[in-house]
Enzyme design. Structure first.
Site, mmCIF file in Angstrom:
data_model
loop_
_atom_site.group_PDB
_atom_site.id
_atom_site.type_symbol
_atom_site.label_atom_id
_atom_site.label_comp_id
_atom_site.label_asym_id
_atom_site.label_seq_id
_atom_site.Cartn_x
_atom_site.Cartn_y
_atom_site.Cartn_z
ATOM 1 N N LYS A 280 0.831 -1.204 0.000
ATOM 2 C CA LYS A 280 0.000 0.000 0.000
ATOM 3 C C LYS A 280 0.867 1.255 0.000
ATOM 4 O O LYS A 280 2.041 1.206 0.369
ATOM 5 C CB LYS A 280 -0.862 0.023 1.270
ATOM 6 C CG LYS A 280 -2.021 -0.954 1.253
ATOM 7 C CD LYS A 280 -2.863 -0.807 2.510
ATOM 8 C CE LYS A 280 -4.021 -1.789 2.517
ATOM 9 N NZ LYS A 280 -4.994 -1.566 1.443
ATOM 10 N N ARG A 354 -10.699 -11.269 1.310
ATOM 11 C CA ARG A 354 -11.552 -12.298 0.697
ATOM 12 C C ARG A 354 -10.886 -13.669 0.739
ATOM 13 O O ARG A 354 -11.549 -14.689 0.736
ATOM 14 C CB ARG A 354 -11.916 -11.878 -0.735
ATOM 15 C CG ARG A 354 -10.748 -11.744 -1.657
ATOM 16 C CD ARG A 354 -11.084 -10.914 -2.901
ATOM 17 N NE ARG A 354 -11.071 -9.484 -2.629
ATOM 18 C CZ ARG A 354 -11.344 -8.550 -3.529
ATOM 19 N NH1 ARG A 354 -11.664 -8.878 -4.769
ATOM 20 N NH2 ARG A 354 -11.306 -7.275 -3.198
HETATM 21 N N1 BES Z 1 -8.363 -3.664 4.125
HETATM 22 C C1 BES Z 1 -8.441 -3.233 2.791
HETATM 23 C C2 BES Z 1 -9.689 -2.413 2.491
HETATM 24 C C3 BES Z 1 -9.689 -1.024 3.046
HETATM 25 C C4 BES Z 1 -8.971 -0.023 2.422
HETATM 26 C C5 BES Z 1 -10.464 -0.708 4.131
HETATM 27 C C6 BES Z 1 -8.999 1.262 2.906
HETATM 28 C C7 BES Z 1 -10.503 0.574 4.614
HETATM 29 C C8 BES Z 1 -9.767 1.558 4.015
HETATM 30 C C9 BES Z 1 -8.438 -4.433 1.843
HETATM 31 O O1 BES Z 1 -7.697 -5.517 2.257
HETATM 32 C C10 BES Z 1 -7.854 -3.970 0.565
HETATM 33 O O2 BES Z 1 -6.699 -3.641 0.563
HETATM 34 N N2 BES Z 1 -8.655 -3.950 -0.498
HETATM 35 C C11 BES Z 1 -8.195 -3.499 -1.766
HETATM 36 C C12 BES Z 1 -8.755 -4.415 -2.803
HETATM 37 C C13 BES Z 1 -8.192 -4.173 -4.189
HETATM 38 C C14 BES Z 1 -6.723 -4.568 -4.215
HETATM 39 C C15 BES Z 1 -8.979 -4.978 -5.172
HETATM 40 C C16 BES Z 1 -8.712 -2.068 -1.963
HETATM 41 O O3 BES Z 1 -9.835 -1.776 -1.577
HETATM 42 O O4 BES Z 1 -7.948 -1.252 -2.438
HETATM 43 MN MN MN Z 2 -5.657 -5.332 1.654
#
Ligand code: BES
Ligand code: MN
Ligand code: ZN
Length: 498
Positions: A280, A354
């Site tokens: 991230k 997921r």
């Molecule tokens: N935990 C995150 C989702 C999230 C992001 C929650 C920001 C709250 C704030 C999840 O694991 C994630 O990283 N999801 C990705 C999915 C994408 C790679 C398809 C996302 O939402 O960017």
């Molecule tokens: Mn994630």
């Protein structure tokens, strides 16, 4: 904190503080009228003099003469009577607690539940009193070494009601509100803790602690070997880059007959989500300690249900690990075999929620559940869709979705239905495995939920995406405890329906 209903006419006249409401447009609240008489019309006079306008949330302390209902009187502005609804009721109570906490009062009688509040019956009005008191007095378990403000002395709250019948309903409401309060506090504590404290091992220990506290709960914690034995290939792929060992936590609460099918609550327990190899961006990465909020919420709901001794069976399942980059971490293009047997191509290691949930949902089948509800901070896309106001709600069962949506309305913890289906599953096509773990930017919350739906076939299943609602960022950074209120309301309602 102790809560009890008090029949207004019989109220003992020795509370540390009486909390009474005043409307902006002329009228005094029901209790304020009586107390005004005891104070020889002082409240009416203050308003006439322009010292108290009774705007929503405005507060004013009055010392009370001997023989009055309490040592102090706290006036709370209720705003206009015509616009006084559940939101305003909560706001008025919040201001009351904030002011009370600053006084030396050890006990208080709250007269606000006597007011009419939209469509809320006395049970809900009382429940909200307890809930708001608990929530406002909640303190983040901080690690600050600076001097801490003194804890408020307040320890007992009476809620004035009209008669014995109302008192019975209010006492039940207060029990529910207080249980919800302690479930919320547990959930918020866990989520607020730093990720070097709140590890998968720590979550497992806290779940075991719950079982020691409540004989109705049995907790089982599996380590990596146990998870391997279950062939949870997707869960194992997420944890493999981390030095912290993973846990699969199961808590069984028994409140009904042994053969009554349980409700399963499944929580996402990523104690830190760095994104893994699909790392991230740095801004706000610290907030990814909250990525175990789903796990925290299902434990909080379990605690509330056990405290209430609800007559139903409940199974809480938590898959918990860290998502970290390392030489041993899972890579984009790796293919894993899930517990269900389906293979998944991991195209983005940041779509890890997921992966742990699909195995946890498959695992839930062994409990022959009446319904499975997973709770997860699953997608940033859900925040884009709904902001921080509604949780996303997806389901393969119309009736279950409707039950959850109306529980959210009653509990002031709302969720909004979003679609799932073949169209979204098509976005998850892989040339190399049964399914890919990401499906492009469009409809990200829906593709994530549709991925899960492939593992929930023939189950009555719902998914709550709480990415936007489980915590607040910015100056008020911290866990909200959502969707504990929704879950608890749903479960209470289940025991009424069956
Ligand atoms: N935990 C995150 C989702 C999230 C992001 C929650 C920001 C709250 C704030 C999840 O694991 C994630 O990283 N999801 C990705 C999915 C994408 C790679 C398809 C996302 O939402 O960017
Ligand atoms: Mn994630
Ligand atoms: Zn995540």
């Amino acid at each position: 904190m102790e809560f009890k209903a008090i029949i207004d006419a019989k109220a003992r006249h020795d509370a540390g503080c009486a909390v009474v409401g005043v409307y902006e447009d002329g009228e005094l609240g029901i209790a304020a009228r009586k107390i005004d008489a005891q104070l020889n019309g002082a409240i009416g006079k203050l308003r006439g003099d322009g010292d108290f306008s009774a705007k929503l949330g405005e507060v004013l302390f009055l010392p009370a003469p001997a023989g009055a209902a309490a040592t102090r009187v706290l006036l709370i502005g209720l705003g206009n009577r015509s616009s006084f609804g559940r939101k305003q009721y909560r706001k008025a109570l919040q201001s009351a607690v904030q002011s009370l906490a600053k006084t030396g009062a050890a006990d208080a009688i709250v007269y606000l539940a006597l007011e009419q509040v939209a469509d809320l019956d006395v049970q809900y009005r009382a429940r909200i009193v307890a809930e708001v008191f608990c929530a406002q007095l909640y303190r983040i378990p901080d690690l600050k070494t600076s001097a801490k403000p003194k804890a408020p002395r307040l320890s007992s709250v009476g809620v004035a009601v009209a008669d014995a019948r109302a008192a019975k309903a209010a006492d039940l409401g207060l029990r529910i509100g207080a249980a919800l309060g302690s479930g919320l506090a547990l959930s918020r504590d866990l989520a607020n803790l730093p990720p070097n404290v709140c590890t998968p091992t720590y979550l497992g220990n806290r779940a075991q602690q719950l079982a020691r506290e409540f004989p109705s709960i049995k907790t089982k914690v599996l380590d990596k070997n146990g998870i391997k034995a279950l062939k949870m290939g997707a869960f194992l792929a997420v944890t493999q880059g981390s030095d912290q060992p993973p846990r699969l936590i199961t808590c069984e609460y028994r409140g009904a007959k042994k053969d009554a099918a349980p409700i399963c609550l499944v929580g996402k327990g990523i104690t830190f989500d760095s994104g893994g190899i699909s790392l991230k961006d740095p801004p706000a990465m610290d907030e990814m300690k909250f990525d175990m909020s789903g796990a925290a919420a299902v434990l909080g709901a379990l605690r509330a249900i056990a405290e209430l001794k609800l007559p139903l069976n409940l199974v809480v399942i938590i898959a918990t690990c860290e998502n970290m980059p390392s030489g041993g971490a899972v890579k984009p293009a790796d293919i894993v075999t899930t517990m269900s047997g389906q293979t998944v191509e991991i195209l983005n290691t940041d779509a890890e929620g997921r992966l742990i949930l699909c195995d946890a949902i498959t695992y839930s089948r062994r409990f022959k559940p009446a319904a499975v509800i997973d709770v997860a901070t699953l997608t940033g896309a859900c925040i884009v869709a709904l902001g921080n106001h509604f949780s996303g709600l997806m389901s393969n069962d119309e009736a279950l979705a409707a039950e959850l949506a109306s529980a959210g309305i009653r509990a002031d913890d709302r969720a909004w239905r979003l679609p799932i289906g073949e169209e979204y599953v098509d976005q998850l096509k892989s040339n190399f495995a049964d399914i890919a773990n990401v499906g492009g930017r469009e409809g990200g919350a829906c593709t994530a939920a549709s991925f899960l739906s492939k593992f929930a076939k023939d189950l009555s299943w719902a998914h709550l995406d709480v990415a936007g609602t489980a915590w607040l960022g910015g100056a008020q950074k911290g866990s909200t405890g959502r969707p504990v209120p929704l879950l608890v309301d749903f479960l209470i309602n289940r025991t009424r329906a069956t």
